[in-house]
Scaffold this motif. Sequence first.
Motif, PDB file in Angstrom:
ATOM      1  N   GLY A  37       0.788  -1.226   0.000  1.00  0.00           N
ATOM      2  CA  GLY A  37       0.000   0.000   0.000  1.00  0.00           C
ATOM      3  C   GLY A  37       0.816   1.269   0.000  1.00  0.00           C
ATOM      4  N   ARG A  38       2.129   1.175  -0.203  1.00  0.00           N
ATOM      5  CA  ARG A  38       3.050   2.328  -0.237  1.00  0.00           C
ATOM      6  C   ARG A  38       3.008   3.132   1.070  1.00  0.00           C
ATOM      7  NH1 ARG A  38       3.906   2.552  -5.913  1.00  0.00           N
ATOM      8  NH2 ARG A  38       2.118   1.798  -7.077  1.00  0.00           N
ATOM      9  N   LYS A  39       2.978   2.445   2.203  1.00  0.00           N
ATOM     10  CA  LYS A  39       2.809   3.146   3.479  1.00  0.00           C
ATOM     11  C   LYS A  39       3.879   2.807   4.515  1.00  0.00           C
ATOM     12  CE  LYS A  39      -2.246   3.171   2.994  1.00  0.00           C
ATOM     13  NZ  LYS A  39      -3.529   2.676   3.581  1.00  0.00           N
ATOM     14  N   PHE A  40       4.900   2.046   4.189  1.00  0.00           N
ATOM     15  CA  PHE A  40       5.845   1.592   5.202  1.00  0.00           C
ATOM     16  C   PHE A  40       6.663   2.759   5.764  1.00  0.00           C
ATOM     17  CE2 PHE A  40       6.113  -2.930   3.261  1.00  0.00           C
ATOM     18  CZ  PHE A  40       4.902  -3.249   3.861  1.00  0.00           C
ATOM     19  N   GLY A  41       6.761   2.791   7.089  1.00  0.00           N
ATOM     20  CA  GLY A  41       7.544   3.812   7.763  1.00  0.00           C
ATOM     21  C   GLY A  41       8.990   3.391   7.939  1.00  0.00           C
ATOM     22  N   VAL A  42       9.734   4.188   8.733  1.00  0.00           N
ATOM     23  CA  VAL A  42      11.179   3.987   8.874  1.00  0.00           C
ATOM     24  C   VAL A  42      11.501   2.601   9.422  1.00  0.00           C
ATOM     25  CG1 VAL A  42      13.247   4.776  10.068  1.00  0.00           C
ATOM     26  CG2 VAL A  42      11.616   6.443   9.171  1.00  0.00           C
ATOM     27  N   LEU A  43      10.805   2.167  10.473  1.00  0.00           N
ATOM     28  CA  LEU A  43      11.155   0.917  11.133  1.00  0.00           C
ATOM     29  C   LEU A  43      10.883  -0.291  10.246  1.00  0.00           C
ATOM     30  CD1 LEU A  43      12.270  -0.187  13.788  1.00  0.00           C
ATOM     31  CD2 LEU A  43       9.913  -0.429  14.602  1.00  0.00           C
ATOM     32  N   ILE A  44       9.681  -0.365   9.676  1.00  0.00           N
ATOM     33  CA  ILE A  44       9.336  -1.515   8.836  1.00  0.00           C
ATOM     34  C   ILE A  44      10.209  -1.535   7.588  1.00  0.00           C
ATOM     35  CG2 ILE A  44       7.527  -2.549   7.429  1.00  0.00           C
ATOM     36  CD1 ILE A  44       5.490  -1.574   9.412  1.00  0.00           C
ATOM     37  N   PHE A  45      10.410  -0.371   6.972  1.00  0.00           N
ATOM     38  CA  PHE A  45      11.239  -0.310   5.768  1.00  0.00           C
ATOM     39  C   PHE A  45      12.674  -0.712   6.083  1.00  0.00           C
ATOM     40  CE2 PHE A  45      13.691   1.823   2.414  1.00  0.00           C
ATOM     41  CZ  PHE A  45      13.000   1.388   1.296  1.00  0.00           C
ATOM     42  N   TRP A  46      13.142  -0.357   7.287  1.00  0.00           N
ATOM     43  CA  TRP A  46      14.488  -0.727   7.717  1.00  0.00           C
ATOM     44  C   TRP A  46      14.652  -2.244   7.739  1.00  0.00           C
ATOM     45  CZ3 TRP A  46      19.292   0.952   8.788  1.00  0.00           C
ATOM     46  CH2 TRP A  46      20.109   0.114   9.563  1.00  0.00           C
ATOM     47  N   PHE A  47      13.716  -2.918   8.385  1.00  0.00           N
ATOM     48  CA  PHE A  47      13.835  -4.362   8.520  1.00  0.00           C
ATOM     49  C   PHE A  47      13.719  -5.066   7.174  1.00  0.00           C
ATOM     50  CE2 PHE A  47      12.527  -3.765  13.099  1.00  0.00           C
ATOM     51  CZ  PHE A  47      13.737  -4.196  13.620  1.00  0.00           C
ATOM     52  N   LEU A  48      12.919  -4.521   6.270  1.00  0.00           N
ATOM     53  CA  LEU A  48      12.778  -5.146   4.963  1.00  0.00           C
ATOM     54  C   LEU A  48      13.979  -4.869   4.057  1.00  0.00           C
ATOM     55  CD1 LEU A  48       9.024  -4.655   3.997  1.00  0.00           C
ATOM     56  CD2 LEU A  48      10.260  -6.827   4.138  1.00  0.00           C
ATOM     57  N   ASN A  49      14.546  -3.669   4.177  1.00  0.00           N
ATOM     58  CA  ASN A  49      15.595  -3.252   3.256  1.00  0.00           C
ATOM     59  C   ASN A  49      16.987  -3.470   3.835  1.00  0.00           C
ATOM     60  OD1 ASN A  49      16.975  -2.119   1.142  1.00  0.00           O
ATOM     61  ND2 ASN A  49      15.691  -0.339   0.976  1.00  0.00           N
ATOM     62  N   ALA A  50      17.318  -2.747   4.892  1.00  0.00           N
ATOM     63  CA  ALA A  50      18.623  -2.946   5.522  1.00  0.00           C
ATOM     64  C   ALA A  50      18.713  -4.342   6.117  1.00  0.00           C
ATOM     65  CB  ALA A  50      18.844  -1.900   6.614  1.00  0.00           C
ATOM     66  N   GLY A  51      17.556  -4.908   6.460  1.00  0.00           N
ATOM     67  CA  GLY A  51      17.536  -6.268   6.980  1.00  0.00           C
ATOM     68  C   GLY A  51      17.999  -7.296   5.975  1.00  0.00           C
ATOM     69  N   GLU A  52      18.169  -6.903   4.704  1.00  0.00           N
ATOM     70  CA  GLU A  52      18.726  -7.804   3.700  1.00  0.00           C
ATOM     71  C   GLU A  52      20.146  -8.212   4.065  1.00  0.00           C
ATOM     72  OE1 GLU A  52      17.736  -9.060   0.405  1.00  0.00           O
ATOM     73  OE2 GLU A  52      15.821  -8.814   1.398  1.00  0.00           O
ATOM     74  N   ILE A  53      20.777  -7.472   5.000  1.00  0.00           N
ATOM     75  CA  ILE A  53      22.115  -7.842   5.450  1.00  0.00           C
ATOM     76  C   ILE A  53      22.078  -9.182   6.173  1.00  0.00           C
ATOM     77  CG2 ILE A  53      23.937  -7.203   7.103  1.00  0.00           C
ATOM     78  CD1 ILE A  53      23.386  -4.301   6.351  1.00  0.00           C
ATOM     79  N   TYR A  54      20.997  -9.433   6.907  1.00  0.00           N
ATOM     80  CA  TYR A  54      20.863 -10.700   7.620  1.00  0.00           C
ATOM     81  C   TYR A  54      20.029 -11.676   6.796  1.00  0.00           C
ATOM     82  CZ  TYR A  54      23.063  -9.191  11.950  1.00  0.00           C
ATOM     83  OH  TYR A  54      23.973  -8.784  12.894  1.00  0.00           O
ATOM     84  N   THR A  55      20.684 -12.323   5.849  1.00  0.00           N
ATOM     85  CA  THR A  55      20.060 -13.369   5.050  1.00  0.00           C
ATOM     86  C   THR A  55      20.966 -14.592   5.111  1.00  0.00           C
ATOM     87  OG1 THR A  55      21.201 -12.734   3.020  1.00  0.00           O
ATOM     88  CG2 THR A  55      19.100 -11.633   3.480  1.00  0.00           C
ATOM     89  N   THR A  56      20.533 -15.686   4.514  1.00  0.00           N
ATOM     90  CA  THR A  56      21.388 -16.867   4.493  1.00  0.00           C
ATOM     91  C   THR A  56      22.653 -16.611   3.680  1.00  0.00           C
ATOM     92  OG1 THR A  56      20.051 -17.671   2.646  1.00  0.00           O
ATOM     93  CG2 THR A  56      19.517 -18.505   4.826  1.00  0.00           C
ATOM     94  N   PHE A  57      22.540 -15.754   2.639  1.00  0.00           N
ATOM     95  CA  PHE A  57      23.721 -15.375   1.866  1.00  0.00           C
ATOM     96  C   PHE A  57      24.770 -14.753   2.788  1.00  0.00           C
ATOM     97  CE2 PHE A  57      26.046 -11.933  -0.242  1.00  0.00           C
ATOM     98  CZ  PHE A  57      26.654 -12.602  -1.301  1.00  0.00           C
ATOM     99  N   ALA A  58      24.315 -13.909   3.709  1.00  0.00           N
ATOM    100  CA  ALA A  58      25.230 -13.205   4.601  1.00  0.00           C
ATOM    101  C   ALA A  58      25.752 -14.107   5.709  1.00  0.00           C
ATOM    102  CB  ALA A  58      24.527 -11.987   5.209  1.00  0.00           C
ATOM    103  N   VAL A  59      24.851 -14.742   6.439  1.00  0.00           N
ATOM    104  CA  VAL A  59      25.247 -15.463   7.651  1.00  0.00           C
ATOM    105  C   VAL A  59      25.870 -16.819   7.313  1.00  0.00           C
ATOM    106  CG1 VAL A  59      24.447 -16.435   9.834  1.00  0.00           C
ATOM    107  CG2 VAL A  59      23.493 -14.274   9.000  1.00  0.00           C
ATOM    108  N   LEU A  60      25.173 -17.640   6.553  1.00  0.00           N
ATOM    109  CA  LEU A  60      25.717 -18.961   6.223  1.00  0.00           C
ATOM    110  C   LEU A  60      26.726 -18.872   5.074  1.00  0.00           C
ATOM    111  CD1 LEU A  60      22.526 -21.222   6.435  1.00  0.00           C
ATOM    112  CD2 LEU A  60      24.134 -20.585   8.238  1.00  0.00           C
ATOM    113  N   GLY A  61      26.430 -18.047   4.052  1.00  0.00           N
ATOM    114  CA  GLY A  61      27.307 -17.950   2.896  1.00  0.00           C
ATOM    115  C   GLY A  61      28.648 -17.316   3.211  1.00  0.00           C
TER     116      GLY A  61
END
Length: 484
Positions: A37-61
């Motif tokens: 709905g194009r409504k995500f605020g700072v916190l939710i957008f942070w976890f979805l976007n910057a949270g890409e740092i914590y993926t299996t590519f990052a941690v296990l890979g």
Amino acid sequence: MILVLTLAIVLGTMAGALLSARRQAKARTLADWAVGGRKFGVLIFWFLNAGEIYTTFAVLGISGFAWAYGAPAYLALTSVSLSATIGYWLMPLIWNAGRRHNLVTQADFFAAHYRATWLGVVVGLAGIAALIVYVQIQIVALSLIVRLTLGPEVSPAVSAIIAAIFMLGFVFFAGLRSAAFAAGVKDVLMVLIVIGLCATVAGKVGAASMLDVYRLAQDSYPGIGKLPGLQPSAGLGQIWLMTSALNVALGNWILPHLFQLCFSAGSEATIRRNAIWQPIYSLSYFFIILLGFAALLAGTQPAGGDTNAVLLQFVADRYPAWAVGIFAGTACLLALVPGSVLLLTAGSIFSRNVLLPLRPGLSDRTTLLASRLSMIGFAVAAVYLTLGGSKSLVEIGLSAYAAIGMLAPGVYAAFLWPRAHARGVFLGIVAGYFALLLPQAQALWKTLLPGWEVGLIAMAVNASVLVVVCLVLPIRQAKVVATA
């Protein structure tokens, strides 16, 4: 205990994600489902976007890459910081274009800016192909965790199918909103687990402190801390690191799911705040690489020498069952959340940019249903790739970045060069894929530019062809998306 804790974390998060999404609003249209709905605020957008740092590519890979090669794992630190710098400029431009023209997918952007529906179809198909390769990363990792919890008697095929089913369940009904809730849960859990593992890892390998782990690794494996690392013959030297980091940074926001995620932000300020703090968040890679070095010192040997399973094997060997269960459950979320977003993006591109141009009269409800059903097909394709390959997660990731990098010149030209047009972008994409995939071209690059990341070379070929074609051929149509 491992199985119970893993299921409790995964199923509990899935239930919470669905409830959270339903409380906000039911996904009735493709825009609600695909961009929240194009409504995500700072916190939710942070976890979805910057949270890409914590993926299996990052941690296990990355931890497995550090175990196998050493210093080349520093690629993670350099590429994330460069990506955030580019994102600070590029992401608001994407967001503004999406708001102004009600765009939902990356292919929408190409079709609208270059006034060419056919180009949107081409870009959509290319984006889906790259996304399926990226989904493969998540299924590879998730299937390893399934086998850890259920036992090695579970075949790789069955574990991959189970992984795909859970991934589909995350976003099949609620869409991006459910993934947003789960992203927050998995990031908080993973930060706590990484802190807990690093605080105790020194005692597991006979070191006095975390920094002493690095010293012991250097003493035991000379050269591990500097390029080209433990395997000089692999060609992972300074040139490889610089060109690979630049290729990842230039292609990061071109990945269709991150491009589409820009449309979900509630404001431009949300995006810029995210880009400012993201490099600091990436410092967590220091600890992930530390765990890879610790696993090497501990003599960890995953089954079949699988680098992707190094950290899982190390935790299983050195920690009690309850800790293994919590780690396995959180690692599941590392694969489920980004994997589900990738499938969601591929589904929305298929229905909106491949199916809809062929059947223009489809209703929103039918388009949404087509998106959901197509995700099943894409998950099956990713499972097939998983069973047919045995590369490390980092190698698979670099392949995905190389593939999606073929769309990068068209995006940057849209904001930087008013003379760029659809024919130039298309011919650049074709030339870039030839330079990337043709065996004769690969042999040529190894001779002329040894050590270079092939994806960056192909991107340069793509951009060169785009410029030449746009200079030679006139613009046929005016654009509708304003350039920067």
